[in-house]
Design an enzyme around this catalytic site. Structure first.
Site: not given
Ligand code: NAD
Length: 498
Positions: A195, A270, A304, A401
């Site tokens: 997804k 992650e 991240c 963050e």
């Molecule tokens: P997000 O958590 O809003 O969304 C991530 C994914 O989860 C998307 O595909 C989204 O559609 C899905 N999602 C949202 N709500 C959900 C739910 N209730 N159940 C299941 N899936 C759901 O994050 P984002 O805004 O897309 O990305 C930014 C975040 O990702 C930042 O916090 C960043 O630090 C983190 N990130 C972490 C790493 C790592 O390796 N640690 C790498 C890249 C990004």
């Protein structure tokens, strides 16, 4: 080929992709959402829609999980030998390499990052990651226990694929994140439902096309685009999914963990970060400042492991701050696909407002704005790279963050490593930490004291195959290399009496 011809070729490949319908990959077929629902895809450099994708939800996730289960338990995949899985993944790496420029262009339109950096960082790392996964396919082994002298038997354990894996990824590095999960899952014999993030879903669909062309059996890789609250949530809750590998925010990570409890799924998370950068007075200050400034602009700070809390020895503070500010002022900001762009837009209007909110709350709480701080007056979602000094640990700017190009600086009075580590560790997160010093003893002692999954010293070296993941609220488990592949396996012990 001259540069203009090459760009024309890439643009026309991208245009051809954009003209195709962007549907869901379920059981080897591209299909629309059952109710025909779609979502617009916005180019953050213009603020305008340039594509639309199918909006999958619970029914489509269920169909994809059924297809993945069927492929895992029956059909060709369980009979595909590890060496053949490796061959398929090597072929996928070659196919990505052959289409790397087009994928980078597409992802640059979708996510806004400079096309050169997407091509030479994200896509290049994705190709390496696929080859690493391929190389691991026939090397994930168990162990045999020698029978004790007096016992009449032996024991061994094997690692089996965990089953159907749900892979949920964010928008900031969508292609790389997809590959970092799909590669190891397939290498060990899992089947997957991916997804992608709704804000930047296109490169994952292009990856799906390449997978379809290469002869992976139907249902081994399924891709369902859609909203997190519907498609993502349904995948995390689905009772026939054995494992969720999630990359995204800590907030959603928590809800994934709760949803996964339904059938005790295996979970890798992650999550977010608020990584400290420590500059000791003996560091190469020019090199450190340039690298800190460049990293702040990498993916417009939407990264991240970005260093966002800067701790500099008071003797070095003014020089480091002046140098970083000069570096940030010189950054060329623009659309990711425009020649020479070094920093692109923020992904969305909502995220831009959030970034500006943290800058103004920092200023109103007493931080001093050295450079940046404003939205750029042009179409799209652009903000100036921003540096604030005189920050304090309790400011929300220094605790949350921000996920934008915003750096908060503070000083420390002496080089007591325990005190420095305490400042750096004063956060709920623990994804990365960065140290700048010429003194190897200080570097290694500090590295042991810092609570973070990735420590980089003087900018770090190659860490592509090192395990990656967070301490504290930055995550659970590790991705990357052998550790990452093991996360898609389940251990089975066998005890045999002679
Ligand atoms: P997000 O958590 O809003 O969304 C991530 C994914 O989860 C998307 O595909 C989204 O559609 C899905 N999602 C949202 N709500 C959900 C739910 N209730 N159940 C299941 N899936 C759901 O994050 P984002 O805004 O897309 O990305 C930014 C975040 O990702 C930042 O916090 C960043 O630090 C983190 N990130 C972490 C790493 C790592 O390796 N640690 C790498 C890249 C990004």
């Amino acid at each position: 080929m001259n540069a203009n011809l090459a760009t024309e070729r890439i643009e026309s490949a991208t245009a051809a992709f954009l003209q195709r319908p962007h549907q869901l990959l379920i059981g080897g077929q591209w299909v629309p959402a059952t109710d025909g629902a779609t979502l617009e895809v916005i180019n953050p450099a213009t603020g305008r829609a340039f594509a639309s994708i199918a909006a999958g939800g619970a029914p489509e996730i269920d169909a994809a999980v059924k297809a993945a289960r069927k492929a895992f338990s029956a059909g060709a995949w369980p009979k595909v030998r590890a060496a053949e899985r490796a061959r398929l993944l090597y072929r996928l790496a070659d196919a990505v390499e052959a289409n790397a420029d087009e994928i980078a262009w597409l992802e640059s339109l979708d996510g806004g990052n400079p096309v050169g950096s997407v091509r030479h960082v994200d896509v290049a790392m994705a190709i390496d990651s696929l080859r690493t996964s391929a190389s691991l396919a026939d090397k994930i082994t168990g162990e045999t226990q020698l029978a004790a002298l007096q016992s009449d038997g032996m024991g061994y354990y094997v690692r089996e694929p965990v089953g159907v894996a749900g892979l949920i990824t964010p928008w900031n590095a969508p292609f790389l994140m997809a590959v970092n999960k799909i590669g190891p899952a397939l290498a060990v014999g899992c089947t997957v439902v991916h997804k992608p993030a709704e804000l930047a879903p296109l490169s994952a669909l292009r990856l799906g096309e390449l997978i379809c062309e290469l002869g992976f059996p139907d249902g081994v890789v399924n891709i369902v685009t859609g909203l997190g609250s519907t498609a993502g949530q349904s995948l995390a809750e689905h009772a026939d999914v054995n494992k969720i590998s999630f990359t995204g925010s800590t907030r959603v990570g928590r809800s994934i963990l709760t949803a996964s409890a339904i059938n005790l799924k295996r979970v890798t998370l992650e999550l977010g970060g608020k990584s400290p950068i420590i500059v000791l007075p003996d560091a190469d200050l020019e090199r450190a400042a340039n690298a800190i400034g460049d990293e702040l602009c990498f993916k417009s700070g939407q990264f991240c492991a970005a260093g966002t809390r800067l701790f500099v020895h008071r003797r070095a503070h003014d020089e480091v701050v002046d140098r970083i500010a000069a570096r940030l002022k010189g950054v060329k900001i623009g659309a990711g696909t425009a020649p020479g762009t070094q920093m692109g837009p923020i992904i969305s209007e909502k995220q831009l407002d959030r970034v500006l909110g943290y800058i103004s709350s920092g200023s109103s709480q007493g931080a001093e704005l050295v450079t940046g701080g404003r939205r750029i007056d042009r179409e799209g979602y652009f903000v100036e790279p921003t540096l604030l000094t005189s920050t304090r640990a309790e400011m929300s700017l220094m605790r949350d963050e921000v996920f934008g190009p915003v750096l908060g600086a503070a000083t420390f009075p002496d080089a007591d490593l325990d005190q420095i580590a305490a400042l750096a560790n004063d956060t709920d997160y623990g994804l990365a930490a960065k140290i700048w010093t010429r003194d190897l003893r200080s570097a290694h002692v500090l590295a042991r004291k810092l609570q973070a999954g990735l420590i980089t010293i003087n900018g770090g070296g190659a860490h592509g195959r090192l395990p990656f993941g967070g301490f504290k609220q930055s995550g659970l488990g590790r991705e990357g290399g052998r550790e990452g592949a093991l996360g898609f396996t389940e251990i089975k012990s066998v005890s045999l009496g002679y």
